[in-house]
Design a protein around this motif. Sequence first.
Motif, PDB file in Angstrom:
ATOM      1  N   VAL A  51      47.548  39.797  53.887  1.00  0.00           N
ATOM      2  CA  VAL A  51      46.771  41.046  53.917  1.00  0.00           C
ATOM      3  C   VAL A  51      46.836  41.724  52.551  1.00  0.00           C
ATOM      4  N   MET A  52      47.994  41.675  51.904  1.00  0.00           N
ATOM      5  CA  MET A  52      48.193  42.396  50.657  1.00  0.00           C
ATOM      6  C   MET A  52      47.514  41.729  49.471  1.00  0.00           C
ATOM      7  N   LEU A  53      47.319  40.414  49.502  1.00  0.00           N
ATOM      8  CA  LEU A  53      46.805  39.721  48.321  1.00  0.00           C
ATOM      9  C   LEU A  53      45.422  40.212  47.887  1.00  0.00           C
ATOM     10  N   PRO A  54      44.417  40.306  48.772  1.00  0.00           N
ATOM     11  CA  PRO A  54      43.117  40.814  48.304  1.00  0.00           C
ATOM     12  C   PRO A  54      43.195  42.251  47.780  1.00  0.00           C
ATOM     13  N   ILE A  55      44.095  43.052  48.352  1.00  0.00           N
ATOM     14  CA  ILE A  55      44.264  44.434  47.881  1.00  0.00           C
ATOM     15  C   ILE A  55      44.846  44.436  46.475  1.00  0.00           C
ATOM     16  N   LEU A  56      45.833  43.572  46.233  1.00  0.00           N
ATOM     17  CA  LEU A  56      46.413  43.463  44.894  1.00  0.00           C
ATOM     18  C   LEU A  56      45.370  43.013  43.878  1.00  0.00           C
ATOM     19  N   CYS A  57      44.501  42.078  44.294  1.00  0.00           N
ATOM     20  CA  CYS A  57      43.447  41.611  43.389  1.00  0.00           C
ATOM     21  C   CYS A  57      42.513  42.751  43.002  1.00  0.00           C
ATOM     22  N   LEU A  58      42.198  43.615  43.957  1.00  0.00           N
ATOM     23  CA  LEU A  58      41.360  44.775  43.655  1.00  0.00           C
ATOM     24  C   LEU A  58      42.080  45.738  42.718  1.00  0.00           C
ATOM     25  N   MET A  59      43.348  46.004  42.990  1.00  0.00           N
ATOM     26  CA  MET A  59      44.140  46.857  42.095  1.00  0.00           C
ATOM     27  C   MET A  59      44.166  46.303  40.681  1.00  0.00           C
ATOM     28  N   ASP A  60      44.286  44.982  40.581  1.00  0.00           N
ATOM     29  CA  ASP A  60      44.366  44.350  39.268  1.00  0.00           C
ATOM     30  C   ASP A  60      43.081  44.552  38.469  1.00  0.00           C
ATOM     31  N   LEU A  61      41.933  44.489  39.136  1.00  0.00           N
ATOM     32  CA  LEU A  61      40.666  44.718  38.452  1.00  0.00           C
ATOM     33  C   LEU A  61      40.623  46.124  37.853  1.00  0.00           C
ATOM     34  N   VAL A  62      41.036  47.095  38.649  1.00  0.00           N
ATOM     35  CA  VAL A  62      41.012  48.491  38.202  1.00  0.00           C
ATOM     36  C   VAL A  62      42.027  48.715  37.088  1.00  0.00           C
ATOM     37  N   GLY A  63      43.271  48.279  37.323  1.00  0.00           N
ATOM     38  CA  GLY A  63      44.339  48.548  36.376  1.00  0.00           C
ATOM     39  C   GLY A  63      44.201  47.792  35.076  1.00  0.00           C
ATOM     40  N   SER A  64      43.770  46.524  35.133  1.00  0.00           N
ATOM     41  CA  SER A  64      43.682  45.719  33.917  1.00  0.00           C
ATOM     42  C   SER A  64      42.693  46.322  32.929  1.00  0.00           C
ATOM     43  N   TRP A  65      41.515  46.682  33.413  1.00  0.00           N
ATOM     44  CA  TRP A  65      40.511  47.217  32.500  1.00  0.00           C
ATOM     45  C   TRP A  65      40.930  48.565  31.930  1.00  0.00           C
ATOM     46  N   SER A  66      41.662  49.326  32.693  1.00  0.00           N
ATOM     47  CA  SER A  66      42.100  50.642  32.221  1.00  0.00           C
ATOM     48  C   SER A  66      43.032  50.538  31.020  1.00  0.00           C
ATOM     49  N   TYR A  67      43.718  49.392  30.873  1.00  0.00           N
ATOM     50  CA  TYR A  67      44.668  49.214  29.780  1.00  0.00           C
ATOM     51  C   TYR A  67      44.243  48.105  28.807  1.00  0.00           C
ATOM     52  N   HIS A  68      42.957  47.730  28.809  1.00  0.00           N
ATOM     53  CA  HIS A  68      42.538  46.528  28.083  1.00  0.00           C
ATOM     54  C   HIS A  68      42.764  46.613  26.567  1.00  0.00           C
ATOM     55  N   LYS A  69      42.857  47.802  26.020  1.00  0.00           N
ATOM     56  CA  LYS A  69      43.055  47.950  24.574  1.00  0.00           C
ATOM     57  C   LYS A  69      44.473  47.570  24.136  1.00  0.00           C
ATOM     58  N   HIS A  70      45.374  47.381  25.108  1.00  0.00           N
ATOM     59  CA  HIS A  70      46.784  47.128  24.770  1.00  0.00           C
ATOM     60  C   HIS A  70      47.230  45.713  25.157  1.00  0.00           C
ATOM     61  N   TRP A  71      46.288  44.822  25.460  1.00  0.00           N
ATOM     62  CA  TRP A  71      46.671  43.464  25.834  1.00  0.00           C
ATOM     63  C   TRP A  71      47.234  42.688  24.644  1.00  0.00           C
ATOM     64  N   ASP A  72      48.245  41.861  24.917  1.00  0.00           N
ATOM     65  CA  ASP A  72      48.853  40.991  23.910  1.00  0.00           C
ATOM     66  C   ASP A  72      48.589  39.544  24.351  1.00  0.00           C
ATOM     67  N   TYR A  73      47.567  38.936  23.777  1.00  0.00           N
ATOM     68  CA  TYR A  73      47.143  37.613  24.238  1.00  0.00           C
ATOM     69  C   TYR A  73      48.170  36.525  23.915  1.00  0.00           C
TER      70      TYR A  73
END
Length: 249
Positions: A51-73
Amino acid sequence: MNIINDPLFYFAAVPAVLLAGISKGGFAGGLGMLAVPLMALAIPAPQAASVMLPILCLMDLVGSWSYHKHWDYALLRRLIPGAVLGIVLGWLLFKRLDGWVVELFIGLLAVLFAVQRLLAIQLKDTSRLPEWLRASIWSGLSGFTSCLAHAGGPPMMVYLLPKQLDKTVLVANLTLYFALVNYLKLVPYTELGLLDARNLGTAMVLAPLAPIGVYLGIWLHNRIDEKLFYRLSYLFLLATGLRLIWQAI
């Protein structure tokens, strides 16, 4: 819609999803592992994870883009290969474990992590192994525990905290790392039959809480007493883990 109807489940799931979102959005995701133990008080642990996995995937979409300027590839390139191997190992073992074993494993993880944080025991990798190998070992363990219980945060903390990254950089890269890990986990969870109509329907009901929790975390990132937030949450995680261990036994 085919969903879980037990009110006790939602009594546990609503705060679990909000806390996971707040932690993922603003506090390096350390309490993402709280959601599954809390939900597992009302439903079997493997179902709680699904049940939690699809919710985490949605959270990840929101959270990742919010911090995209600080990614370390470069950092992410070191972490992902080990995480993939850990996920595959978790996938293979998931098929062979009874529900109570998964429940016991999640309970023990929750208790050990909560005690370690509450007692401020510093876990550091002091080995002299090459950097790529250390990254692979810890990300592999993270991928494994994440596949079984969405509890990949502690191994990543052991590897990353000694690097003393800026708080925002740490949150940004952990958010993107777990976004990649969680989307990879969709493959084994689908193959195992865990993402059935009932679990997906329940996830859809809880999904609106995901962006709310993440944006709350982002807003609270520089506004809340982080130590108090975590101390209370770790106490809650400890109690939940002990209850799960008792339930499994």
